[in-house]
Design an enzyme around this catalytic site. Sequence first.
Site, PDB file in Angstrom:
ATOM      1  N   GLU A   1      46.833  37.241  30.258  1.00 30.13           N
ATOM      2  CA  GLU A   1      46.932  38.683  30.103  1.00 30.13           C
ATOM      3  C   GLU A   1      48.253  39.032  29.414  1.00 30.13           C
ATOM      4  OE1 GLU A   1      44.352  40.811  33.201  1.00 30.13           O
ATOM      5  OE2 GLU A   1      46.243  40.389  34.168  1.00 30.13           O
TER       6      GLU A   1
ATOM      7  N   GLY B   1      40.779  45.701  34.119  1.00 33.87           N
ATOM      8  CA  GLY B   1      41.449  46.726  34.912  1.00 33.87           C
ATOM      9  C   GLY B   1      40.744  48.062  34.776  1.00 33.87           C
ATOM     10  N   GLY B   2      41.272  48.919  33.906  1.00 32.80           N
ATOM     11  CA  GLY B   2      40.775  50.295  33.767  1.00 32.80           C
ATOM     12  C   GLY B   2      39.257  50.410  33.645  1.00 32.80           C
TER      13      GLY B   2
ATOM     14  N   ASN C   1      39.575  44.325  38.478  1.00 29.29           N
ATOM     15  CA  ASN C   1      40.796  44.516  39.280  1.00 29.29           C
ATOM     16  C   ASN C   1      41.023  46.016  39.419  1.00 29.29           C
ATOM     17  OD1 ASN C   1      43.353  44.591  40.386  1.00 29.29           O
ATOM     18  ND2 ASN C   1      44.389  43.880  38.535  1.00 29.29           N
ATOM     19  N   TRP C   2      40.731  46.519  40.608  1.00 28.02           N
ATOM     20  CA  TRP C   2      40.806  47.978  40.794  1.00 28.02           C
ATOM     21  C   TRP C   2      42.231  48.461  41.052  1.00 28.02           C
ATOM     22  CZ3 TRP C   2      36.012  49.046  44.483  1.00 28.02           C
ATOM     23  CH2 TRP C   2      34.837  48.728  43.782  1.00 28.02           C
ATOM     24  N   LYS C   3      43.157  47.539  41.210  1.00 26.88           N
ATOM     25  CA  LYS C   3      44.573  47.894  41.445  1.00 26.88           C
ATOM     26  C   LYS C   3      44.679  48.889  42.608  1.00 26.88           C
ATOM     27  CE  LYS C   3      45.314  47.069  36.579  1.00 26.88           C
ATOM     28  NZ  LYS C   3      46.206  47.133  35.447  1.00 26.88           N
TER      29      LYS C   3
ATOM     30  N   SER D   1      43.089  45.565  28.394  1.00 30.91           N
ATOM     31  CA  SER D   1      42.334  46.636  27.736  1.00 30.91           C
ATOM     32  C   SER D   1      40.961  46.177  27.219  1.00 30.91           C
ATOM     33  CB  SER D   1      43.158  47.262  26.604  1.00 30.91           C
ATOM     34  OG  SER D   1      44.356  47.820  27.124  1.00 30.91           O
TER      35      SER D   1
ATOM     36  N   HIS E   1      49.799  38.495  39.033  1.00 35.41           N
ATOM     37  CA  HIS E   1      49.497  39.551  38.051  1.00 35.41           C
ATOM     38  C   HIS E   1      50.818  40.079  37.485  1.00 35.41           C
ATOM     39  CE1 HIS E   1      48.182  43.350  36.336  1.00 35.41           C
ATOM     40  NE2 HIS E   1      46.961  42.848  36.328  1.00 35.41           N
TER      41      HIS E   1
ATOM     42  N   GLY F   1      46.550  47.898  30.282  1.00 33.61           N
ATOM     43  CA  GLY F   1      46.561  49.332  30.551  1.00 33.61           C
ATOM     44  C   GLY F   1      47.128  50.164  29.411  1.00 33.61           C
TER      45      GLY F   1
ATOM     46  N   GLU G   1      51.860  42.934  36.893  1.00 37.77           N
ATOM     47  CA  GLU G   1      52.438  44.079  37.634  1.00 37.77           C
ATOM     48  C   GLU G   1      53.183  43.587  38.865  1.00 37.77           C
ATOM     49  OE1 GLU G   1      48.809  46.323  37.835  1.00 37.77           O
ATOM     50  OE2 GLU G   1      48.955  46.696  35.682  1.00 37.77           O
TER      51      GLU G   1
HETATM   52  C1  PEP Z   1      44.545  44.031  34.516  1.00 41.10           C
HETATM   53  O1  PEP Z   1      45.035  44.788  35.318  1.00 41.10           O
HETATM   54  O2  PEP Z   1      44.446  42.847  34.821  1.00 41.10           O
HETATM   55  C2  PEP Z   1      44.100  44.552  33.231  1.00 41.10           C
HETATM   56  C3  PEP Z   1      43.734  43.702  32.323  1.00 41.10           C
HETATM   57  O3  PEP Z   1      44.115  45.923  33.069  1.00 41.10           O
HETATM   58  P1  PEP Z   1      43.459  46.741  31.834  1.00 41.10           P
HETATM   59  O4  PEP Z   1      42.072  46.192  31.617  1.00 41.10           O
HETATM   60  O5  PEP Z   1      43.443  48.158  32.296  1.00 41.10           O
HETATM   61  O6  PEP Z   1      44.330  46.516  30.654  1.00 41.10           O
END
Ligand code: PEP
Length: 251
Positions: free
Chosen positions: A166, A233-234, A9-11, A212, A96, A172, A98
């Site tokens: 999640e 994500g990251g 997920n590049w957001k 993470s 999600h 993040g 966010e």
């Molecule tokens: C996400 O955005 O779904 C996520 C899990 O981010 P991260 O891996 O950066 O915690």
Amino acid sequence: MRKKIVVGNWKMNKTVEEAVELSTAVAEHLGDGLVNCEVGIAPAFPALEAVGKVVEWSDIRLVAQNCHYEDDGAYTGEVSARMLESIGCTYVILGHSERRQLFGETSATVNLKVKKALGEGLRVIMCVGETLDEREKGITTEVVTGQVRSGLDGVSDLVSVVIAYEPVWAIGTGKTATPEQAEEMHATIRDTIREMYGDLPAEHLRIQYGGSVKPSNVAELFAKPNIDGGLIGGASLKADDFVAIVRAACC
Ligand code: PEP
């Protein structure tokens, strides 16, 4: 046995040019040899079409990060499921944290989106998870199973559904749920699905972990019996890290 699914997920990151560069690097590493797992990448809307052209020769799925629950109309800034399907998206991420926290999405709107996306032939990754406050109050199970039940209300077939657990406090932040904490919630989600749909759908449903995930912690998470891959994500913004995570899922 469930095939693991790993999605990046590049957001709101990467210009179109940067997205093409990153997806090209990922596709070159992973090629078309993805037999034991399913892989997707979810760029921001402007880059979807260009990234779709990069991955179309590979086994990598094109994934969108959100969609609206209406087909068309006066919804400035929104994108419909039909539009996403028309440019080659296979999956859409819905609910999600966010979106829930920053853009006011509720389980009711997530549910409308899930039904619309499925109706348009998209597959859905529906995200659920508790906040730190909810975990500390001891209501994690209630919150997460409530999100599962209301998000899937009126959905009769789970074949095109993936759930991503999640924990919000792990997204993040660099804090990962321990494999035991994650496994416990994944098993609880599967039990909820069993109550709602019966044994077979519960056994087939894939439940990703997100929060993470990185190359250094992925092996122990993916080793758990109810963790069927990751929403990343990251770490998905670096080709080498994402590829390492995918390889951990494919082995
Ligand atoms: C996400 O955005 O779904 C996520 C899990 O981010 P991260 O891996 O950066 O915690």
